[in-house]
Design an enzyme around this catalytic site. Structure first.
Site, PDB file in Angstrom:
ATOM      1  N   ASN A  10      66.858 110.213  40.116  1.00 25.05           N
ATOM      2  CA  ASN A  10      67.141 109.207  38.977  1.00 25.05           C
ATOM      3  C   ASN A  10      68.461 108.598  39.458  1.00 25.05           C
ATOM      4  O   ASN A  10      69.480 109.134  39.091  1.00 25.05           O
ATOM      5  CB  ASN A  10      66.978 109.355  37.636  1.00 25.05           C
ATOM      6  CG  ASN A  10      67.484 108.460  36.748  1.00 25.05           C
ATOM      7  OD1 ASN A  10      67.384 107.362  37.077  1.00 25.05           O
ATOM      8  ND2 ASN A  10      67.839 108.857  35.413  1.00 25.05           N
ATOM      9  N   TRP A  11      68.383 107.308  40.215  1.00 22.93           N
ATOM     10  CA  TRP A  11      69.623 106.882  40.954  1.00 22.93           C
ATOM     11  C   TRP A  11      70.583 106.144  39.786  1.00 22.93           C
ATOM     12  O   TRP A  11      71.601 105.659  40.029  1.00 22.93           O
ATOM     13  CB  TRP A  11      69.515 105.850  42.112  1.00 22.93           C
ATOM     14  CG  TRP A  11      68.848 106.535  43.197  1.00 22.93           C
ATOM     15  CD1 TRP A  11      68.645 108.071  43.261  1.00 22.93           C
ATOM     16  CD2 TRP A  11      68.447 106.172  44.500  1.00 22.93           C
ATOM     17  NE1 TRP A  11      68.189 108.303  44.459  1.00 22.93           N
ATOM     18  CE2 TRP A  11      67.977 107.352  45.106  1.00 22.93           C
ATOM     19  CE3 TRP A  11      68.493 104.928  44.906  1.00 22.93           C
ATOM     20  CZ2 TRP A  11      67.695 107.080  46.592  1.00 22.93           C
ATOM     21  CZ3 TRP A  11      68.277 104.668  46.483  1.00 22.93           C
ATOM     22  CH2 TRP A  11      67.903 106.056  47.063  1.00 22.93           C
ATOM     23  N   LYS A  12      70.027 105.833  38.533  1.00 19.18           N
ATOM     24  CA  LYS A  12      70.651 105.203  37.316  1.00 19.18           C
ATOM     25  C   LYS A  12      71.351 103.913  37.869  1.00 19.18           C
ATOM     26  O   LYS A  12      70.692 103.195  38.705  1.00 19.18           O
ATOM     27  CB  LYS A  12      71.675 106.140  36.699  1.00 19.18           C
ATOM     28  CG  LYS A  12      71.180 107.516  36.504  1.00 19.18           C
ATOM     29  CD  LYS A  12      71.915 108.251  35.365  1.00 19.18           C
ATOM     30  CE  LYS A  12      71.308 109.704  35.175  1.00 19.18           C
ATOM     31  NZ  LYS A  12      71.772 110.346  34.103  1.00 19.18           N
ATOM     32  N   HIS A 103      64.241 107.678  28.810  1.00 18.68           N
ATOM     33  CA  HIS A 103      65.203 108.503  29.293  1.00 18.68           C
ATOM     34  C   HIS A 103      66.400 108.248  27.910  1.00 18.68           C
ATOM     35  O   HIS A 103      66.342 107.129  27.345  1.00 18.68           O
ATOM     36  CB  HIS A 103      65.971 107.774  30.313  1.00 18.68           C
ATOM     37  CG  HIS A 103      66.936 108.677  31.162  1.00 18.68           C
ATOM     38  ND1 HIS A 103      68.155 108.676  30.471  1.00 18.68           N
ATOM     39  CD2 HIS A 103      66.970 109.550  32.081  1.00 18.68           C
ATOM     40  CE1 HIS A 103      68.865 109.413  30.946  1.00 18.68           C
ATOM     41  NE2 HIS A 103      68.207 110.078  32.105  1.00 18.68           N
ATOM     42  N   GLU A 105      69.375 108.007  27.841  1.00 19.69           N
ATOM     43  CA  GLU A 105      70.314 106.580  27.997  1.00 19.69           C
ATOM     44  C   GLU A 105      69.808 105.281  27.686  1.00 19.69           C
ATOM     45  O   GLU A 105      70.527 104.600  27.102  1.00 19.69           O
ATOM     46  CB  GLU A 105      70.985 106.792  29.540  1.00 19.69           C
ATOM     47  CG  GLU A 105      71.804 107.779  29.973  1.00 19.69           C
ATOM     48  CD  GLU A 105      72.038 108.483  31.185  1.00 19.69           C
ATOM     49  OE1 GLU A 105      71.515 107.500  32.127  1.00 19.69           O
ATOM     50  OE2 GLU A 105      72.403 109.540  31.270  1.00 19.69           O
ATOM     51  N   GLU A 175      64.451 116.577  29.253  1.00 16.74           N
ATOM     52  CA  GLU A 175      65.780 116.750  29.594  1.00 16.74           C
ATOM     53  C   GLU A 175      66.753 116.789  28.306  1.00 16.74           C
ATOM     54  O   GLU A 175      67.061 115.902  27.612  1.00 16.74           O
ATOM     55  CB  GLU A 175      66.366 115.427  30.166  1.00 16.74           C
ATOM     56  CG  GLU A 175      65.452 115.104  31.635  1.00 16.74           C
ATOM     57  CD  GLU A 175      66.172 113.751  32.424  1.00 16.74           C
ATOM     58  OE1 GLU A 175      66.552 114.090  33.537  1.00 16.74           O
ATOM     59  OE2 GLU A 175      66.408 112.774  31.810  1.00 16.74           O
ATOM     60  N   GLY A 181      74.333 114.988  33.294  1.00 12.92           N
ATOM     61  CA  GLY A 181      75.823 114.562  33.717  1.00 12.92           C
ATOM     62  C   GLY A 181      76.822 115.629  33.267  1.00 12.92           C
ATOM     63  O   GLY A 181      78.001 115.221  33.534  1.00 12.92           O
ATOM     64  N   SER A 221      71.308 117.955  35.023  1.00 12.38           N
ATOM     65  CA  SER A 221      72.558 118.670  35.851  1.00 12.38           C
ATOM     66  C   SER A 221      71.804 119.982  36.846  1.00 12.38           C
ATOM     67  O   SER A 221      72.394 120.763  37.146  1.00 12.38           O
ATOM     68  CB  SER A 221      73.425 119.453  35.006  1.00 12.38           C
ATOM     69  OG  SER A 221      74.278 118.582  34.259  1.00 12.38           O
ATOM     70  N   GLY A 242      69.490 113.627  38.726  1.00  9.01           N
ATOM     71  CA  GLY A 242      70.455 112.150  38.442  1.00  9.01           C
ATOM     72  C   GLY A 242      71.471 112.359  39.576  1.00  9.01           C
ATOM     73  O   GLY A 242      71.317 112.288  40.653  1.00  9.01           O
ATOM     74  N   GLY A 243      72.650 112.915  39.322  1.00  5.87           N
ATOM     75  CA  GLY A 243      74.006 113.042  40.062  1.00  5.87           C
ATOM     76  C   GLY A 243      73.707 113.464  41.305  1.00  5.87           C
ATOM     77  O   GLY A 243      74.136 112.898  42.526  1.00  5.87           O
TER      78      GLY A 243
HETATM   79  P1  PGA Z   1      72.014 114.777  35.937  1.00  4.98           P
HETATM   80  O1  PGA Z   1      71.020 113.224  35.407  1.00  4.98           O
HETATM   81  O2  PGA Z   1      71.154 115.280  37.104  1.00  4.98           O
HETATM   82  O3  PGA Z   1      72.997 113.881  36.411  1.00  4.98           O
HETATM   83  O4  PGA Z   1      72.103 115.430  34.867  1.00  4.98           O
HETATM   84  C1  PGA Z   1      69.745 113.654  35.072  1.00  4.98           C
HETATM   85  C2  PGA Z   1      68.792 112.528  34.409  1.00  4.98           C
HETATM   86  O5  PGA Z   1      69.637 111.828  33.514  1.00  4.98           O
HETATM   87  O6  PGA Z   1      67.675 112.178  34.770  1.00  4.98           O
END
Ligand code: PGA
Length: 265
Positions: A10-12, A103, A105, A175, A181, A221, A242-243
């Site tokens: 997930n490159w956001k 998600h 977010e 999640e 994050g 994470s 994500g990251g």
């Molecule tokens: P993260 O993000 O690996 O940076 O914690 C995961 C996500 O939001 O899907």
């Protein structure tokens, strides 16, 4: 039941078009096509770079799939008065095979409700795009020890009224919001416990056979240093990253760990 694992990035809201294409190409250069016969690798760039990543798939015969990070919950009926939104038809037209929905977010920043997430899941399934439905609790809910009940409710409402065979095509991503994050993660046993609860909920909704085929991912994470302990758990069939997905080598490491832990290599 042998489920096909998934490692999804997930490159956001990161990377421009050219950086997305470069990252997709580096991942492609380091994957052999057989890597993806037994598992799914999915890259979810921002909307503006979906075409760039799908070009890498077409031109390089890259063995991964492209996914979106969200979709609008309605089909445009006549005039599509939804400034700034992206429809399911637009994603299908770009060969998106997966789409993240729900998600945290998007729930927090864009007003996504369980009802909307349910509408999005239905639309995606109608267009043969696999929904990756995110669920997960806040730190307060976690501290109050209400995680299982909360997450189970999210999954129920996201899938309410959907035909059991269609439920079987969905992917669920657990999640915990407090792990996204932050570098904080639940214990592997804790994550497994929630994922087992999710599978029980799926079994209530769609029956045991279908529930046993649904892929459940852990996200929050996940990185090469901790991927193995999560992927070893019975009800965790992959990761939503994500990251660490923004670094080709870390993402490729997680793919390799997943192949090893799941007995694919
Ligand atoms: P993260 O993000 O690996 O940076 O914690 C995961 C996500 O939001 O899907």
């Amino acid at each position: 039941m042998k489920r096909k694992p998934i490692v999804a990035g997930n490159w956001k809201m990161n990377l421009t078009w050219s950086s997305c294409v470069r990252l997709a190409q580096t991942i492609s250069d380091n994957l052999v096509s057989t890597d993806c016969e037994t598992m799914d690798v999915v890259l979810c760039p921002p909307f503006t770079s979906i075409k760039g990543v799908s070009n890498v798939i077409d031109f390089d015969h890259a063995p991964f799939a492209v996914g979106a990070q969200d979709v609008h919950w309605e089909m445009p009926d006549g005039v599509a008065a939804c400034t700034g939104d992206i429809s399911v038809e637009m994603l299908a037209d770009l060969n998106c095979e997966f789409c993240i929905i729900g998600h945290s977010e998007r729930r927090d920043d864009n007003g996504d409700t369980d009802e909307r997430i349910n509408m999005k899941a239905r639309l995606l399934l109608e267009h043969n795009i696999i929904p990756i439905i995110c669920c997960g609790e806040s730190e307060e809910i976690n501290k109050a020890k209400q995680t299982n009940e909360f997450v189970s409710g999210q999954v129920r409402r996201a899938l309410e009224g959907i035909d059991p065979r269609d439920i079987g095509r969905c992917v669920i991503a657990y999640e915990p919001i407090w792990a996204i994050g932050t570098g904080n993660v639940p214990t592997p046993e804790g994550a497994q416990d929630v994922c087992a609860t999710i599978r029980n909920t799926l079994s209530d909704l769609a029956g045991e056979d279908i529930a046993s085929e649904i892929r459940i991912l852990y996200g929050g994470s996940m990185k090469p240093e901790n991927a193995e302990v999560f992927l070893k758990e019975n009800d965790i069939d992959g990761g939503l990253i994500g990251g660490a997905a923004l670094d080709a080598m870390k993402f490729l490491d997680i793919i390799k760990i997943c192949q090893r832990v799941k007995g694919l290599s």
